[in-house]
Design an enzyme around this catalytic site. Structure first.
Site, short mmCIF file in Angstrom:
data_model
loop_
_atom_site.label_atom_id
_atom_site.label_comp_id
_atom_site.label_asym_id
_atom_site.label_seq_id
_atom_site.Cartn_x
_atom_site.Cartn_y
_atom_site.Cartn_z
N LYS A 205 31.21 47.33 37.66
CA LYS A 205 31.04 46.68 36.52
C LYS A 205 29.68 46.93 35.76
O LYS A 205 29.77 47.37 34.50
CB LYS A 205 31.21 45.13 36.51
CG LYS A 205 32.87 44.94 36.79
CD LYS A 205 32.86 43.32 37.00
CE LYS A 205 34.31 43.10 37.67
NZ LYS A 205 34.65 41.79 38.13
N GLN B 223 32.16 36.20 38.68
CA GLN B 223 33.26 36.86 39.56
C GLN B 223 33.74 35.71 40.23
O GLN B 223 33.24 34.92 41.06
CB GLN B 223 32.24 37.86 40.27
CG GLN B 223 33.13 38.48 41.62
CD GLN B 223 34.10 39.51 41.03
OE1 GLN B 223 33.71 40.29 39.65
NE2 GLN B 223 35.34 39.88 41.48
N ASP C 40 37.07 37.55 30.47
CA ASP C 40 38.19 37.75 31.62
C ASP C 40 39.56 37.09 31.06
O ASP C 40 40.49 37.21 31.82
CB ASP C 40 37.81 36.96 32.54
CG ASP C 40 37.37 37.64 34.00
OD1 ASP C 40 37.97 38.66 34.04
OD2 ASP C 40 36.90 36.77 35.14
N1 GUN Z 1 38.11 38.66 41.23
C1 GUN Z 1 39.02 39.43 41.29
N2 GUN Z 1 39.51 40.03 40.29
C2 GUN Z 1 38.81 39.19 39.11
C3 GUN Z 1 38.87 39.55 37.74
O1 GUN Z 1 39.54 39.76 37.08
N3 GUN Z 1 37.80 38.73 37.25
C4 GUN Z 1 37.26 37.80 37.91
N4 GUN Z 1 36.25 36.98 37.24
N5 GUN Z 1 37.10 37.79 39.05
C5 GUN Z 1 37.79 38.55 40.02
#
Ligand code: GUN
Length: 295
Positions: free
Chosen positions: A54, A98, A121
């Site tokens: 990211k 996350q 998100d």
């Molecule tokens: N962990 C796995 N997929 C995601 C996601 O789309 N967002 C977040 N915040 N954590 C994740």
């Protein structure tokens, strides 16, 4: 007959290019670039890989990336304090915490502490409510990425039968809402669904998001259907190695379906591209600007 492979990697690269193209005009009108803050608590190896990707993708798009790495021993109070600090930081347009969080931290409380206008998100209850009621808002990344691939493949989705397998907050529920908004006839199937195979066989569009390796077999799929495989499962392979497979038996699906997303290289690469897209959209909304078309 062999199905077409839906190239999510290529689509995601093109989307990232279109996102990067919007940054100069945003900088010209605001004097800054869109900013994404990513919070990682603890040292889960998969999460570390995601967060690094990211960060790199955000910088590559010409945007600001703020990484916050906290130890697994971080208290709920300290994590909430960081979220509030990011809520108040004008240079931050998007906040992503996350998941999963280490034991002892309450994910729901942390997600609900995020300012919904920065909820890139799309997991906040306000974002879910906006999606369900048709108000503009931020939409979860993997679901929106899945819809983008479907519309690219099929054009107008109106009237199509869509079956979503899995009812998670992260994928199943939002993807069903998005399909409904595209005028599909949507069935949500899950672990208690009776005659799952027969339900799935009705579908013009199958979205599999259950986290069970290769569960959806070829004879579950209507000939010519479009199959979106959101599953990412690590399973044993030859010589003690492991490999990634989806929730769909890919080899079998390729014999029956019209088009299938591979794993890896299908839906996966879309998630980060849509995260950047959501950050650009959030940045424009926060500045009172119209989000760029075509994202
Ligand atoms: N962990 C796995 N997929 C995601 C996601 O789309 N967002 C977040 N915040 N954590 C994740």
């Amino acid at each position: 007959m062999t199905a077409d492979i839906i190239d999510g990697k290529k689509f995601a690269e093109e989307l990232r290019g279109r996102i990067a193209d919007t940054v100069p005009a945003f900088r010209d009108s605001t004097g800054r670039v869109p900013g994404l803050a990513v919070v990682l608590v603890g040292e889960d190896p998969a999460s570390q890989v995601y967060v690094r990707s990211k960060h790199k993708a955000t910088l590559a798009a010409g945007m600001e990336s703020f990484e916050h790495k906290l130890p697994a021993t971080t208290s709920q109070e300290d994590l909430l304090a960081l979220v509030r600090q990011l809520n108040d930081d004008e240079s931050v347009d998007g906040i992503l915490v996350q998941l999963p969080l280490p034991k002892g931290l309450d994910e729901k409380t942390v997600v609900e502490a995020i300012n919904p206008d920065k909820d890139v998100d799309g997991l906040h209850v306000i974002s879910a409510g906006r999606l369900a009621t048709g108000l503009p808002g931020l939409v979860p990344c993997t679901p929106l990425g899945s819809i983008m691939l479907l519309k690219d493949r099929l054009g107008d989705l109106s009237g199509l039968e869509a079956v979503v397998i899995g009812r998670s907050i992260l994928v199943g529920k939002p993807v069903a809402q998005l399909l409904l908004a595209e005028n599909c006839t949507v069935t949500m199937a899950h672990s208690r669904t009776r005659d799952l195979k027969e339900v799935v066989r009705r579908a013009d569009i199958v979205v599999a998001a259950v986290g069970r390796p290769e569960m959806v077999k070829g004879d579950w799929i209507k000939p010519g259907a479009t199959v979106i495989d959101v599953g990412i499962n690590r399973v044993p392979a030859e010589e003690g190695k492991t490999k990634l497979v989806g929730d769909v038996d890919y080899a079998e699906a390729m014999e029956v379906a019209g088009a299938v997303t591979p794993v890896p290289g299908g839906v996966g690469p879309m998630t980060i591209a849509v995260l950047l897209r959501n950050t650009v959209v959030a940045a424009h909304m926060r500045e009172g600007l119209t989000p760029p078309a075509g994202l």
